[in-house]
Design an enzyme around this catalytic site. Structure first.
Site, PDB file in Angstrom:
ATOM      1  N   SER A  18       0.797  -1.228   0.000  1.00 45.91           N
ATOM      2  CA  SER A  18       0.000   0.000   0.000  1.00 45.91           C
ATOM      3  C   SER A  18       0.827   1.275   0.000  1.00 45.91           C
ATOM      4  O   SER A  18       0.321   2.334  -0.332  1.00 45.91           O
ATOM      5  CB  SER A  18      -0.939  -0.005   1.202  1.00 45.91           C
ATOM      6  OG  SER A  18      -0.206  -0.194   2.393  1.00 45.91           O
TER       7      SER A  18
ATOM      8  N   HIS B 288      -5.587  -3.791  -1.245  1.00 41.22           N
ATOM      9  CA  HIS B 288      -5.514  -2.781  -2.309  1.00 41.22           C
ATOM     10  C   HIS B 288      -5.654  -3.401  -3.703  1.00 41.22           C
ATOM     11  O   HIS B 288      -5.507  -2.700  -4.705  1.00 41.22           O
ATOM     12  CB  HIS B 288      -4.204  -1.991  -2.216  1.00 41.22           C
ATOM     13  CG  HIS B 288      -4.201  -0.998  -1.105  1.00 41.22           C
ATOM     14  ND1 HIS B 288      -4.728   0.261  -1.223  1.00 41.22           N
ATOM     15  CD2 HIS B 288      -3.776  -1.094   0.176  1.00 41.22           C
ATOM     16  CE1 HIS B 288      -4.605   0.914  -0.086  1.00 41.22           C
ATOM     17  NE2 HIS B 288      -4.029   0.109   0.794  1.00 41.22           N
TER      18      HIS B 288
ATOM     19  N   LYS C  37     -12.122  -0.289   0.894  1.00 38.24           N
ATOM     20  CA  LYS C  37     -11.320   0.482  -0.060  1.00 38.24           C
ATOM     21  C   LYS C  37     -12.098   0.568  -1.379  1.00 38.24           C
ATOM     22  O   LYS C  37     -13.035   1.350  -1.454  1.00 38.24           O
ATOM     23  CB  LYS C  37      -9.939  -0.132  -0.172  1.00 38.24           C
ATOM     24  CG  LYS C  37      -9.164   0.183   1.117  1.00 38.24           C
ATOM     25  CD  LYS C  37      -7.802  -0.413   1.247  1.00 38.24           C
ATOM     26  CE  LYS C  37      -7.182   0.097   2.544  1.00 38.24           C
ATOM     27  NZ  LYS C  37      -6.269  -0.858   3.163  1.00 38.24           N
TER      28      LYS C  37
END
Ligand SMILES: *Cc1c(COP(=O)(O)O)cnc(C)c1O
Length: 395
Positions: free
Chosen positions: A183, A211, A242
């Site tokens: 990340s 991610h 996310k």
């Protein structure tokens, strides 16, 4: 000698302030989107993990509101007692289908998902092989398990193999854990090669794809899909906070393991279930992703455009292979000043320093999303160029 019990806190806070590592919290005055009101000021946002622009999407909001009407606001129980609502079961079925895995478990957060998954799989007699740059939630989950932790160099398959060879014979079982997308740098773990090595030695495999969920793979199906490792890789940890724009963690993979975790995972057994509104919004996100790959395509177009623009300007974007674009600055003070000036000029991009990234590798991190327009990106690039020149980072 001071008799104030809190002196140690004052000393540590002063040290953080002196080394420019004190975190200051900005307050958001609007929903997560391409443009946001931050500390009362309207700015172009490059900070949120809202990859697909779903955090403020009308369909997700409508689903959440309808779920509150039908299901109330909270399950008022842990999953294993009375907290498993039909919505949770439906989301788990849909996530498993979406990701082409046998089974999936939905938990309160990605952070907890790591703690939930690691403890039941390994204990004191076992060994964990962990990438040097793995996320804090993996590190904590690994520590809590009591297993021996052996760190291999970042994305270094040969080192991972050497460490497995050296240590595995001394333990009952091995578990290899890596972030999927790292990340802070935006690089991708060589999952195919790591998987091959782990298979060769009979080591369990787990990837934290926080991610990569909604970003990598066909239509955002994640890193296991990206590498075509369906049925080979044991366990994928993901987050719905996310790209999915909501909140929650997911553990996806082989049914035998996921089923076992329903019996053993402590955050599943001892912390209440996710709310109906969040669960229903996640379901709406899965619907959107299954209907169209347009948002994921848009995200990648934007990311390529922005990264190319930054590189052309002369910025060092590190080893990014994804929509995460680090702007490497080195010094934590410089990174803070850079971020402050960006904000003054109308761009919200946070400076990251130790312990989020290693000392001396401070940076600004830009998160690209599908919500940005080309005009937004051009404006962002122009402001980065101006601040970069003013601070002597670029010519
Ligand atoms: C963000 C992140 C998490 C935590 O996910 P949450 O759902 O926010 O708790 C875990 N692992 C990695 C690699 C992350 O980037």
């Amino acid at each position: 000698m001071s008799n104030d019990k809190l002196d140690f806190i004052r000393a540590d806070m002063a040290a953080l302030r002196e080394s420019n590592l004190l975190i200051t919290l900005r307050t958001m005055d609007s929903p997560a989107d391409a443009w946001m009101v931050v500390d009362g000021r309207r700015v172009l946002n490059f900070c949120t993990n809202n990859y697909l622009g779903l955090a403020n999407h009308p369909r997700l909001k409508a689903a959440a509101i309808a779920a509150v009407e039908q299901w109330g606001v909270g399950p008022a129980a842990v999953r294993s007692i009375a907290g498993t609502q039909a919505l949770h079961v439906e989301l788990e079925r849909r996530l498993a289908e979406f990701k082409h895995v046998e089974d999936a478990l939905y938990l309160q957060s990605g952070f907890l998902a790591n703690q939930a998954a690691i403890g039941p799989l390994v204990g004191k007699e076992d060994v964990i092989f962990s990438d040097r740059l793995n996320h804090a939630s993996i590190i904590d989950g690994a520590r809590l398990s009591g297993a021996k932790i052996v760190v291999y160099e970042h994305c270094d398959v040969a080192d991972a193999e050497a460490k497995i060879r050296e240590h595995l014979p001394n333990y009952r079982r091995g578990l290899l854990i890596t972030d999927g997308v790292f990340s802070m740098d935006g690089d991708i773990a060589p999952l195919d090669k790591l998987s091959a090595v782990a298979e060769q030695y009979g080591v369990l495999t787990m990837v934290d794809d926080a991610h990569g969920e909604g970003v990598l793979g066909r239509g955002g199906r994640g890193i296991v899909d990206h590498f075509g490792l369906h049925g080979v890789f044991d366990l994928e940890i993901g987050t719905l906070s996310k790209a999915f724009g909501v909140v929650g963690g997911v553990i996806a993979g082989k049914r035998a393991i996921v089923d076992y975790l329903r019996q053993k995972a402590r955050p599943f057994l001892f912390s209440s279930a996710v709310t109906p509104a969040d669960t229903a919004a996640c379901l709406a996100a899965v619907d959107l992703l299954e209907e169209s790959e347009a948002l994921v395509a848009r995200l990648w177009e934007n990311a390529r455009y922005f990264k190319a623009g930054m590189q052309q300007l002369g910025f060092d974007t590190g080893r990014s292979e994804t929509p995460i674009v680090p702007v490497m600055l080195g010094d934590a003070g410089l990174a803070k000043e850079f971020s402050r000036r960006l904000f003054e000029a109308g761009v919200f991009a946070m400076a990251l320093g130790f312990p989020t990234v290693p000392r001396g590798l401070a940076r600004i991190r830009v998160m690209n999303t599908a919500a940005h327009t080309q005009a937004d990106l051009d404006q962002g690039l122009a402001i980065f160029a101006q601040v970069g020149r003013d601070l002597g980072v670029i010519q």
